[in-house]
Design a protein around this motif. Sequence first.
Motif, PDB file in Angstrom:
ATOM      1  N   TYR A  16     -69.792  84.369  -5.869  1.00  0.00           N
ATOM      2  CA  TYR A  16     -69.637  83.089  -6.567  1.00  0.00           C
ATOM      3  C   TYR A  16     -70.963  82.359  -6.765  1.00  0.00           C
ATOM      4  CZ  TYR A  16     -64.773  84.203  -6.143  1.00  0.00           C
ATOM      5  OH  TYR A  16     -63.566  84.861  -6.242  1.00  0.00           O
ATOM      6  N   ARG A  26     -60.832  81.078 -15.788  1.00  0.00           N
ATOM      7  CA  ARG A  26     -59.726  82.044 -15.917  1.00  0.00           C
ATOM      8  C   ARG A  26     -58.404  81.356 -15.587  1.00  0.00           C
ATOM      9  NH1 ARG A  26     -62.392  86.380 -11.965  1.00  0.00           N
ATOM     10  NH2 ARG A  26     -62.750  84.420 -10.877  1.00  0.00           N
ATOM     11  N   GLY A  44     -57.693  90.746  -3.505  1.00  0.00           N
ATOM     12  CA  GLY A  44     -59.127  90.886  -3.723  1.00  0.00           C
ATOM     13  C   GLY A  44     -59.744  89.514  -3.889  1.00  0.00           C
ATOM     14  N   ASP A  67     -58.419  90.405   1.313  1.00  0.00           N
ATOM     15  CA  ASP A  67     -59.591  91.173   0.895  1.00  0.00           C
ATOM     16  C   ASP A  67     -59.888  92.248   1.934  1.00  0.00           C
ATOM     17  OD1 ASP A  67     -61.856  90.511  -1.440  1.00  0.00           O
ATOM     18  OD2 ASP A  67     -62.545  91.830   0.185  1.00  0.00           O
ATOM     19  N   ASP A 153     -56.784  96.473   3.390  1.00  0.00           N
ATOM     20  CA  ASP A 153     -56.711  97.245   2.152  1.00  0.00           C
ATOM     21  C   ASP A 153     -55.290  97.080   1.629  1.00  0.00           C
ATOM     22  OD1 ASP A 153     -56.291  99.180   0.243  1.00  0.00           O
ATOM     23  OD2 ASP A 153     -57.383 100.745   1.303  1.00  0.00           O
ATOM     24  N   PHE A 174     -57.698  89.387 -10.016  1.00  0.00           N
ATOM     25  CA  PHE A 174     -58.851  89.177 -10.896  1.00  0.00           C
ATOM     26  C   PHE A 174     -59.950  90.186 -10.556  1.00  0.00           C
ATOM     27  CE2 PHE A 174     -58.231  84.288 -11.712  1.00  0.00           C
ATOM     28  CZ  PHE A 174     -57.310  84.570 -12.713  1.00  0.00           C
TER      29      PHE A 174
HETATM   30  C1  LIG Z   1     -65.264  91.914  -8.001  1.00  0.00           C
HETATM   31  S1  LIG Z   1     -64.469  91.101  -6.679  1.00  0.00           S
HETATM   32  C2  LIG Z   1     -63.417  89.933  -7.497  1.00  0.00           C
HETATM   33  C3  LIG Z   1     -63.177  88.695  -6.664  1.00  0.00           C
HETATM   34  C4  LIG Z   1     -62.135  87.708  -7.179  1.00  0.00           C
HETATM   35  N1  LIG Z   1     -60.844  88.330  -7.358  1.00  0.00           N
HETATM   36  C5  LIG Z   1     -62.578  87.068  -8.476  1.00  0.00           C
HETATM   37  O1  LIG Z   1     -62.455  87.668  -9.536  1.00  0.00           O
HETATM   38  O2  LIG Z   1     -63.080  85.931  -8.431  1.00  0.00           O
HETATM   39  C6  LIG Z   1     -63.284  92.319  -6.144  1.00  0.00           C
HETATM   40  C7  LIG Z   1     -62.758  92.040  -4.741  1.00  0.00           C
HETATM   41  O3  LIG Z   1     -61.678  92.931  -4.443  1.00  0.00           O
HETATM   42  C8  LIG Z   1     -61.778  93.343  -3.090  1.00  0.00           C
HETATM   43  N2  LIG Z   1     -61.031  94.610  -2.924  1.00  0.00           N
HETATM   44  C9  LIG Z   1     -61.298  95.800  -3.501  1.00  0.00           C
HETATM   45  N3  LIG Z   1     -60.384  96.725  -3.153  1.00  0.00           N
HETATM   46  C10 LIG Z   1     -59.493  96.085  -2.339  1.00  0.00           C
HETATM   47  C11 LIG Z   1     -58.312  96.505  -1.668  1.00  0.00           C
HETATM   48  N4  LIG Z   1     -57.857  97.756  -1.749  1.00  0.00           N
HETATM   49  N5  LIG Z   1     -57.642  95.593  -0.916  1.00  0.00           N
HETATM   50  C12 LIG Z   1     -58.092  94.322  -0.810  1.00  0.00           C
HETATM   51  N6  LIG Z   1     -59.213  93.872  -1.428  1.00  0.00           N
HETATM   52  C13 LIG Z   1     -59.903  94.740  -2.180  1.00  0.00           C
HETATM   53  C14 LIG Z   1     -63.276  93.447  -2.858  1.00  0.00           C
HETATM   54  O4  LIG Z   1     -63.640  93.401  -1.502  1.00  0.00           O
HETATM   55  C15 LIG Z   1     -63.808  92.264  -3.667  1.00  0.00           C
HETATM   56  O5  LIG Z   1     -63.970  91.112  -2.897  1.00  0.00           O
END
Ligand SMILES: C[S@@+](CC[C@H](N)C(=O)[O-])C[C@H]1O[C@@H](n2cnc3c(N)ncnc32)[C@H](O)[C@@H]1O
Length: 275
Positions: A16, A26, A44, A67, A153, A174
């Motif tokens: 951020y 968004r 996530g 996350d 996860d 997102f």
């Molecule tokens: C690019 S960031 C987007 C953050 C937020 N959603 C946004 O768009 O503002 C993607 C996030 O998804 C999380 N992530 C990826 N695979 C995941 C999973 N299988 N379970 C939970 N979190 C996950 C990552 O750790 C990361 O923080």
Amino acid sequence: MATQHIPIHGNYHGYYTRRPFINDPRLALLPEDLFFGKRVLDVGCNEGWVTVEIAQKWHAKKVVGVDIDDTLIRAAWRRRLAVWSQQGPNESTGELSEKKRKRSSPSGVPRNVHKPDYFPSSLEHMFGPLPVPPSENRGKNVFPHNVSFRVGDWVNKSDAVPEDQEGYDVVVAFSISKWIHLHGGDEGLEIFFRRVYDVLTPGGVFILEPQAWDSYKKARRIVHSADAHSQSELKTRPEDFPGILRELGFGPVKRVGTVGEEGFCRPIDMYTRIA
Ligand SMILES: C[S@@+](CC[C@H](N)C(=O)[O-])C[C@H]1O[C@@H](n2cnc3c(N)ncnc32)[C@H](O)[C@@H]1O
């Protein structure tokens, strides 16, 4: 020697600072009452900025952010306290009248007007966050009591979020589908979509910000050391998502807009679980 952090799941630290939104554009594309009084899952959630905004300004009943990265989840809990410490009295009480809610943005002020923080963030930096009063005083469905975070996860560990058992009215995803797709392949992506379907109540809404296929190449370089599928193994493309979701029992995609600064300009899609 400190090891370098490689964001193989898109788990960018300081995300951020690159997408620094107080009022996330968004969310601003979505119907104004989408989250009001609803149970919401943010998959996530990274450092929790979007999750906290849904809880505080959009008056959700309960929001859970999950996350895979525990450092990000610790930062998300801190974000909750920081936002709580900066808000003024009577903000986020969830008591906006129906009429006022229709006229205003979720924060009660007209859209695109930046409302200064009641307490400057420097106070929180200098003296630490304000204590949170017991939930009995403000109500458990009022910010900051209505937001919590979990590490896990979410795609592969079905018990990562105990709140899933009760189900949600809205699931937000997102900028995460690419990372799930690269790690789990086409099958992993479908498992993800099915899980979203399963945790949503009938009539519930799935908000997806898919990343474009073009951007997979660069991400593949980041994950190459991990057990990720190479892009050529993936048959599914982001443009196939509406069809896959349709087969799972969602209605047709509703594209509410495309938004984001350079490098992040992506569509925001809404799907309703019909059955
Ligand atoms: C690019 S960031 C987007 C953050 C937020 N959603 C946004 O768009 O503002 C993607 C996030 O998804 C999380 N992530 C990826 N695979 C995941 C999973 N299988 N379970 C939970 N979190 C996950 C990552 O750790 C990361 O923080």
